[in-house]
Design a protein around this motif. Structure first.
Motif, mmCIF file in Angstrom:
data_model
loop_
_atom_site.group_PDB
_atom_site.id
_atom_site.type_symbol
_atom_site.label_atom_id
_atom_site.label_comp_id
_atom_site.label_asym_id
_atom_site.label_seq_id
_atom_site.Cartn_x
_atom_site.Cartn_y
_atom_site.Cartn_z
ATOM 1 N N PHE A 1 0.818 -1.207 0.000
ATOM 2 C CA PHE A 1 0.000 0.000 0.000
ATOM 3 C C PHE A 1 0.858 1.266 0.000
ATOM 4 N N LEU A 2 1.939 1.266 0.743
ATOM 5 C CA LEU A 2 2.764 2.474 0.872
ATOM 6 C C LEU A 2 3.284 2.994 -0.465
ATOM 7 N N PRO A 3 3.670 2.130 -1.409
ATOM 8 C CA PRO A 3 4.165 2.658 -2.687
ATOM 9 C C PRO A 3 3.078 3.135 -3.647
ATOM 10 N N ARG B 1 -2.088 6.474 5.000
ATOM 11 C CA ARG B 1 -0.938 5.932 4.264
ATOM 12 C C ARG B 1 0.342 6.657 4.657
ATOM 13 N N GLU B 2 0.288 7.983 4.718
ATOM 14 C CA GLU B 2 1.491 8.753 5.051
ATOM 15 C C GLU B 2 1.941 8.493 6.487
ATOM 16 N N ALA B 3 0.993 8.355 7.406
ATOM 17 C CA ALA B 3 1.345 8.026 8.792
ATOM 18 C C ALA B 3 2.002 6.647 8.857
ATOM 19 N N MET B 4 1.457 5.677 8.125
ATOM 20 C CA MET B 4 2.051 4.339 8.110
ATOM 21 C C MET B 4 3.424 4.361 7.459
ATOM 22 N N ASP C 1 1.314 10.080 14.393
ATOM 23 C CA ASP C 1 1.255 8.953 13.458
ATOM 24 C C ASP C 1 0.816 7.684 14.172
ATOM 25 N N ARG C 2 1.375 7.446 15.346
ATOM 26 C CA ARG C 2 0.967 6.255 16.126
ATOM 27 C C ARG C 2 -0.511 6.325 16.467
ATOM 28 N N ALA D 1 -4.027 -0.998 8.754
ATOM 29 C CA ALA D 1 -3.425 -0.482 9.991
ATOM 30 C C ALA D 1 -2.967 -1.627 10.892
ATOM 31 N N ARG D 2 -3.766 -2.677 10.978
ATOM 32 C CA ARG D 2 -3.355 -3.826 11.794
ATOM 33 C C ARG D 2 -2.131 -4.509 11.218
ATOM 34 N N ASP D 3 -2.053 -4.594 9.897
ATOM 35 C CA ASP D 3 -0.858 -5.182 9.288
ATOM 36 C C ASP D 3 0.373 -4.339 9.609
ATOM 37 N N CYS D 4 0.211 -3.025 9.601
ATOM 38 C CA CYS D 4 1.315 -2.135 9.968
ATOM 39 C C CYS D 4 1.763 -2.386 11.406
#
Length: 181
Positions: A14-16, A63-66, A83-84, A119-122
């Motif tokens: 997701f991040l990219p 996304r940006e926070a992760m 972010d947390r 978010a849980r995966d992060c």
């Protein structure tokens, strides 16, 4: 739009959706339907969730926070409290529902449940042994994080298709130039 899924973790794929961060900053989520399509292609849900402009803004903020949390994890720095809190808040929601029917398992959910899964995966990435093998792609324009599961932990690129191929082709061209001269 077809998205690339090479990281074996939803959050790292997701991040990219912003490619080449700090260089070209190519945003792949330009319309609400882009994220809905991404969620389906990622296999988080099988039917695209409803996403509006406000939802897309929330998707991008999360996304940006992760990204910053993963960046802090790789760089060994402390993550920002905001972010947390944003990621923890998203992780507290309901997950997509699973249902077994005659034709197999079906995954259904709305925008919030997709974001909860990401978010849980992060957060699970931060708690797993994968966090010790997180690396940045060695391509100077790629900003993908990946889990290096290679023997010897010497992997340099997020994937051989793309970044790895470009690097090997460039090395080959450089070798050819020096042997010709």
């Amino acid at each position: 739009m077809r998205f690339e899924f090479i990281a074996d973790r939803p959050v790292l794929d997701f991040l990219p959706t912003v490619a080449e961060r700090g260089h070209a900053d190519v945003e792949q989520l330009t319309a609400p339907t882009d994220f809905a399509e991404w969620a389906v292609q990622a296999g988080i849900v099988e039917r695209a969730p409803d996403v509006d402009e406000a939802g897309l803004r929330h998707v991008k903020a999360l996304r940006e926070a992760m990204f910053r949390l993963v960046q802090a994890l790789i760089d060994g720095t402390e993550a920002a409290t905001t972010d947390r809190e944003l990621v923890n808040g998203a992780a507290a929601g309901p997950l997509p529902t699973l249902r077994l029917d005659v034709d197999g398992v079906h995954r259904n959910g709305d925008l919030n449940s997709v974001l909860t899964a990401l978010a849980r995966d992060c957060l699970e990435l931060h708690a797993s042994d994968d966090r010790l093998a997180l690396r940045w792609c060695a391509d100077e324009h790629c900003t993908r994080a990946f889990v290096d599961r290679s023997r010897g932990a010497r992997r340099r690129w997020c994937g051989m298709r793309g970044c790895g191929d470009r690097a090997k082709a460039a090395a080959y061209r450089q070798r050819r130039r020096t042997t010709i001269l």
